[in-house]
Scaffold this motif. Structure first.
Motif, PDB file in Angstrom:
ATOM      1  N   ARG A   1       9.260  12.689   0.575  1.00 50.36           N
ATOM      2  CA  ARG A   1       8.538  13.477  -0.417  1.00 50.36           C
ATOM      3  C   ARG A   1       9.449  13.851  -1.581  1.00 50.36           C
ATOM      4  O   ARG A   1       8.999  13.984  -2.714  1.00 50.36           O
TER       5      ARG A   1
ATOM      6  N   TYR B   1       9.508  10.808  -3.670  1.00 45.81           N
ATOM      7  CA  TYR B   1       8.266  10.558  -4.397  1.00 45.81           C
ATOM      8  C   TYR B   1       7.954  11.653  -5.414  1.00 45.81           C
ATOM      9  O   TYR B   1       6.903  11.656  -6.027  1.00 45.81           O
ATOM     10  N   GLY B   2       8.863  12.598  -5.578  1.00 41.92           N
ATOM     11  CA  GLY B   2       8.661  13.617  -6.609  1.00 41.92           C
ATOM     12  C   GLY B   2       7.713  14.726  -6.204  1.00 41.92           C
ATOM     13  O   GLY B   2       7.285  15.508  -7.039  1.00 41.92           O
ATOM     14  N   LEU B   3       7.375  14.780  -4.902  1.00 42.63           N
ATOM     15  CA  LEU B   3       6.493  15.851  -4.449  1.00 42.63           C
ATOM     16  C   LEU B   3       7.291  17.117  -4.162  1.00 42.63           C
ATOM     17  O   LEU B   3       6.762  18.217  -4.250  1.00 42.63           O
ATOM     18  N   TYR B   4       8.563  16.948  -3.791  1.00 41.90           N
ATOM     19  CA  TYR B   4       9.461  18.087  -3.617  1.00 41.90           C
ATOM     20  C   TYR B   4      10.657  17.902  -4.525  1.00 41.90           C
ATOM     21  O   TYR B   4      11.122  16.791  -4.734  1.00 41.90           O
TER      22      TYR B   4
ATOM     23  N   PRO C   1       5.149  12.676  -8.935  1.00 42.77           N
ATOM     24  CA  PRO C   1       4.707  11.360  -8.455  1.00 42.77           C
ATOM     25  C   PRO C   1       4.587  10.352  -9.597  1.00 42.77           C
ATOM     26  O   PRO C   1       4.900   9.171  -9.426  1.00 42.77           O
ATOM     27  N   ALA C   2       4.153  10.832 -10.757  1.00 43.32           N
ATOM     28  CA  ALA C   2       4.027   9.919 -11.897  1.00 43.32           C
ATOM     29  C   ALA C   2       5.384   9.296 -12.221  1.00 43.32           C
ATOM     30  O   ALA C   2       5.488   8.098 -12.499  1.00 43.32           O
TER      31      ALA C   2
ATOM     32  N   ILE D   1       6.276   6.699  -9.614  1.00 43.19           N
ATOM     33  CA  ILE D   1       5.548   5.453  -9.828  1.00 43.19           C
ATOM     34  C   ILE D   1       6.204   4.654 -10.949  1.00 43.19           C
ATOM     35  O   ILE D   1       6.390   3.441 -10.851  1.00 43.19           O
TER      36      ILE D   1
ATOM     37  N   HIS E   1       0.929   7.168   2.316  1.00 47.30           N
ATOM     38  CA  HIS E   1       1.007   8.432   3.043  1.00 47.30           C
ATOM     39  C   HIS E   1       0.360   8.290   4.408  1.00 47.30           C
ATOM     40  O   HIS E   1      -0.528   7.471   4.614  1.00 47.30           O
TER      41      HIS E   1
ATOM     42  N   PHE F   1      -4.210   9.041   4.370  1.00 43.83           N
ATOM     43  CA  PHE F   1      -4.423   8.204   3.193  1.00 43.83           C
ATOM     44  C   PHE F   1      -4.818   9.027   1.986  1.00 43.83           C
ATOM     45  O   PHE F   1      -5.603   9.947   2.073  1.00 43.83           O
ATOM     46  N   MET F   2      -4.264   8.673   0.859  1.00 46.42           N
ATOM     47  CA  MET F   2      -4.561   9.361  -0.381  1.00 46.42           C
ATOM     48  C   MET F   2      -5.624   8.577  -1.136  1.00 46.42           C
ATOM     49  O   MET F   2      -5.362   7.990  -2.182  1.00 46.42           O
ATOM     50  N   LEU F   3      -6.803   8.523  -0.545  1.00 49.64           N
ATOM     51  CA  LEU F   3      -7.901   7.797  -1.160  1.00 49.64           C
ATOM     52  C   LEU F   3      -9.073   8.752  -1.358  1.00 49.64           C
ATOM     53  O   LEU F   3      -9.250   9.686  -0.594  1.00 49.64           O
ATOM     54  N   VAL F   4      -9.862   8.476  -2.394  1.00 47.25           N
ATOM     55  CA  VAL F   4     -11.047   9.286  -2.638  1.00 47.25           C
ATOM     56  C   VAL F   4     -12.223   8.579  -1.978  1.00 47.25           C
ATOM     57  O   VAL F   4     -12.619   7.482  -2.394  1.00 47.25           O
TER      58      VAL F   4
ATOM     59  N   ARG G   1       0.690  -1.135  -8.779  1.00 49.27           N
ATOM     60  CA  ARG G   1       1.576  -0.360  -9.660  1.00 49.27           C
ATOM     61  C   ARG G   1       2.983  -0.918  -9.669  1.00 49.27           C
ATOM     62  O   ARG G   1       3.927  -0.236 -10.048  1.00 49.27           O
TER      63      ARG G   1
END
Lengths: 310, 526
Positions: free
Chosen positions: B71, B74-77, B96-97, B100, B108, B111-114, B180
């Motif tokens: 994390r 990935y820039g989450l922390y 996160p941007a 990427i 993850h 899953f990070m899906l909508v 990406r």
């Protein structure tokens, strides 16, 4: 009853229904944007009241209805900053903070009215604009194409909002923020920024709703909206979070009000029952809501502030 | 560490890898990463690097700091200390941007899906469109199909995500990262929700991605998978790096020992079941799921005293609904459930408990405890209304405390005090707390769903031991688990659930993992 089914009464009733529905439509379309991104705003009615007063006051002082409408929308936008700050930045409980905004708007609009105006004076109203050719269509023209500019605007925004939600990258981000904000976050979308933007849009639309309502009535009074803003929130559920559905609900609601008004004036509803009849639109909405709304799922995180966690 | 000789080779990397690293700058170099949370040192000066073309496993127990480290990547922390370099260039990853943009992709664990969006919409989400403000889904779909074809990742681009199987969703996640241009791909426990066959497919794809020059980070606590897939393995324990091994230098035993810090014998094989009276008998049990679908379709099963029956299966095949119906917290559609010959199906939970059932639910934070209640209050949830714990409706504080103190000691629940809110305990200790509560009533039938999911090896071993003890004491034990190893090692008999039915049975002494795995995937041998 026979009086009701005459050409003149029927067309004028439908025309009134369309006009009446426009303020619901503005407010509910705006609320739809916020809710699709996960923010529920219960302060709509308070914002409408403040905007209605701003519209009234500006019209009274300047006599210019364009300024008046802009003032209404502007007050909505300002309230949008307040609402977004509370709901998105401070992550407040949205049900409670919305009631707070409502009570604030209810009280302040009345206070300002008493202090700054005092005696209610009527203002000039928006005049209907006939759409060339279309307004000459028998019946249809009289019902739909001799309306004010604000009514046209409200209905024009339906396809616009549908398009934005379904066909633009912004709309995709809005839907993601309302369904799975963590997913949006992990692909680099700022959930807070998206929600700020939809709340600003929604509150500006609530401002336009207040302006439209005020200009339809032509005069301000305490609690002018009579909870229309709350009905607008319900209409979002009724319309299953889709602009077209929201439009259907708004028109149905406008129609119910217009019919009751028309029946009252025709004496179909006796005076003694008129208060009871005034509740009909609300009853109809609740019943329809019970019947249709269960089939659709609301945005998954509606009303839940987003916090980056694990 | 038991053997000092074992230590010496831990810090060295395989010579071949070393020479490889010397000629090329690693894709990713994380140096001395430290991340503190209030009261917890989640990462303590951790070094980690990934070379192009390799799969580097991060191995360790839950809470060892694997996910935290990734994390941070990935820039989450934000790390409190330490440096990250990508391709030899020091960088700061603030979001996160930014991750990427640096070519980091993350799959993850959840899953990070909508769910309400289509596959293509999910992949396009957050990307710049070639049509400005308008979406360019058709172009995205075309490239997704190309990527999917070239990597053997089958997906239908227009399906809504909620319609997809877990394996398909994972493929969407991988495609999302590849779209990406992820050069460093982090997979957080990617096998947790897959059937054995899906795992094979996934590993094939991952090997191919590494062979094409990407660097992969494989987070796992399953030693077999780590050994099967990885080129190098870094073991974390309690936030620290214990060591990095090449696959050739690693063995099952050495890795597990490094992970837990001491030697544990995973052997809990027991004497064969004694067999006895029929304690729990289900017949034609049918239950509907949350969405109204038939989640359990006519399940028959019997659990006798002194045996452990294991229900294997990928989660979502009706196991949860089955357990909830037996426990009386979900209304059944039909069938019967007898405990000691007494019908309990459809009865409220307290009646089912009175008949002799103890229930350890799968969602322990939601259904197993009241997180904000204290440890003592949680221990007393079931029995507080009965003597000797209450009298005329008043709780008897001293009796309760004595009882709770005894339970906490007996079940080795690590807690600062009896008054600590249960939410502050670790997953393993919460599970021990629930076990303590459920077993203190001396059940006739013990139903345990996902006994050790998400808890560390130490606590898991302990819980396994208690389950076998219960069996040996004559309790009828029914275990529902998606962890095949757990079911295989504990059960006397195995039933496999698939799409709401028991589609097969297996004897853990004679069946292979592969045979049970096939049943879990719905393949019935003809």
């Amino acid at each position: 009853m026979a009086h009701f089914f005459t050409y003149a009464v029927l067309t004028s009733t439908v025309a009134a229904a369309i006009a009446l529905s426009s303020s619901f439509l503005f407010a509910a379309l705006g609320e739809t944007m916020g809710q699709r991104s996960g923010v529920i705003n219960l302060g709509v009615d308070g914002i409408m009241l403040l905007s209605a007063f701003a519209t009234y006051f500006t019209a009274l002082k300047t006599g210019d209805l364009l300024y008046a409408v802009l003032a209404g929308a502007g007050v909505g936008l300002v309230m949008g900053f307040v609402t977004a700050f509370i709901s998105v930045t401070l992550k407040a409980e949205q049900g409670i903070s919305g009631i707070g905004v409502y009570l604030f708007g209810l009280g302040l609009s009345d206070l300002l009215f008493l202090r700054l105006v005092g005696t209610p004076l009527p203002i000039s109203q928006l005049s209907p604009i006939g759409i060339p050719l279309l307004d000459r269509i028998p019946a249809v023209g009289a019902m739909f194409f001799r309306q004010t500019i604000l009514v046209y605007l409200a209905f024009l925004l339906v396809p616009v909002f549908t398009f934005v939600l379904n066909r633009t990258t912004y709309g995709l981000k809005i839907r993601a923020a309302g369904e799975n904000p963590s997913a949006a976050d992990t692909v680099g979308i700022s959930v807070a920024r998206i929600r700020w933007s939809t709340v600003l849009i929604g509150c500006t639309m609530a401002g336009l709703a207040g302006a439209a309502l005020l200009l339809y009535d032509g005069i301000f009074m305490e609690n002018l909206t009579q909870s229309e803003g709350f009905i607008a929130v319900a209409l979002v559920y009724f319309g299953a979070w889709r602009p077209l559905g929201v439009m259907g609900g708004s028109v149905l609601y406008g129609l119910a009000i217009a019919v009751v008004l028309s029946w009252k004036s025709l004496g179909i509803i006796p005076l003694s029952a008129s208060d009871l009849a005034a509740t009909a639109p609300a009853v109809i909405t609740v019943l329809t809501l019970l019947l249709v709304a269960r089939r659709f799922r609301q945005p998954a995180v509606l009303g839940k502030p987003y916090e980056r966690g694990d | 560490m038991t053997d000092p000789g074992a230590l010496s080779h831990l810090e060295e990397t395989d010579p071949r890898t070393l020479s490889h690293l010397e000629e090329a700058v690693p894709l990713l170099q994380m140096s001395a990463i430290t991340k503190r949370f209030p009261g917890v040192l989640a990462n303590d000066g951790v070094d980690f690097d990934v070379a192009a073309g390799e799969v580097h496993a991060l191995f360790g127990e839950n809470g060892a700091g694997k996910s935290t480290l990734m994390r941070v990547l990935y820039g989450l922390y934000r790390p409190d200390e330490g440096k990250i370099a990508i391709n030899g260039k020091a960088t700061e990853i603030s979001s996160p941007a930014a991750a990427i943009r640096q070519g980091i992709g993350m799959i993850h664990q959840h899953f990070m899906l909508v769910n309400t969006l289509t596959v293509v919409e999910n992949i396009a989400l957050g990307l710049k469109s070639s049509r400005g403000p308008l979406t360019d889904l058709r172009r995205v779909a075309k490239r997704v199909r190309e990527l999917a074809d070239s990597h053997g990742l089958k997906v239908s681009t227009d399906a809504l995500v909620w319609q997809l199987s877990v394996g398909e969703r994972q493929r969407v996640e991988i495609l999302k990262a590849l779209y990406r241009d992820a050069n460093i791909l982090v997979l957080d426990e990617p096998t947790a929700v897959l059937t054995p066959n899906e795992v094979d497919d996934l590993f094939r794809v991952l090997r191919q991605l590494a062979a094409a020059g990407r660097g992969l980070v494989f987070i796992s606590h399953k030693v077999n998978e780590v050994l099967e897939l990885s080129d190098r393995i870094t073991v974390l324990r309690a936030g620290r790096r214990v060591g990095t091994l090449s696959r050739e230098a690693a063995s099952r035993e050495s890795l597990v020992e490094m992970m837990v810090g001491h030697d544990i014998s995973a052997e809990i094989r027991q004497a064969p079941a004694a067999g006895g009276d029929k304690r729990l008998v289900l017949a034609g049990l049918t239950v509907r799921g949350d969405r109204g679908q038939e989640a359990v379709r006519g399940v028959d099963l019997t659990v006798e005293s002194g045996e452990i029956v294991g229900i294997a299966g990928v989660s979502g095949n009706g196991q949860r609904e089955l357990a909830e119906a037996i426990a009386g917290i979900r209304a059944p559609e039909g069938g019967s459930a007898l405990i000691d010959g007494k019908e309990v199906l459809g009865a409220p939970p307290d009646r089912v408990r009175a008949a002799g059932l103890a229930y350890v639910p799968e969602e322990r934070m939601r259904d197993g405890i009241v997180p904000d209640f204290s440890v003592a209050e949680n221990l007393m949830l079931v029995e507080s209304g009965r003597p000797p714990f209450s009298h005329l409706g008043f709780l008897r504080a001293r009796t309760i405390r004595r009882h709770c103190q005894k339970l906490v000691e007996e079940f080795a629940v690590k807690t600062p005090s009896l008054d600590t809110p249960a939410r502050n305990l670790s997953g393993g200790n919460i599970q021990k707390l629930i076990m303590a509560r459920e077993l203190s009533g001396r059940p006739r039938v013990l139903l345990v769903a996902q006994p050790t999911r998400g808890i560390d090896v130490g606590a898991a071993t302990y819980i396994h031991k208690r389950l076998v003890e219960q069996r040996d004491a004559g309790t009828a034990v029914l275990i529902i688990s998606e962890d095949l190893d757990e079911v295989m090692s504990l059960s006397d008999r195995i039933l496999v659930m698939f799409e709401g039915r028991v589609i097969g049975t297996a004897d853990p002494r004679t069946s292979t993992r592969e045979a049970v795995g096939l049943l879990m995937a719905g393949v019935v041998p003809s």
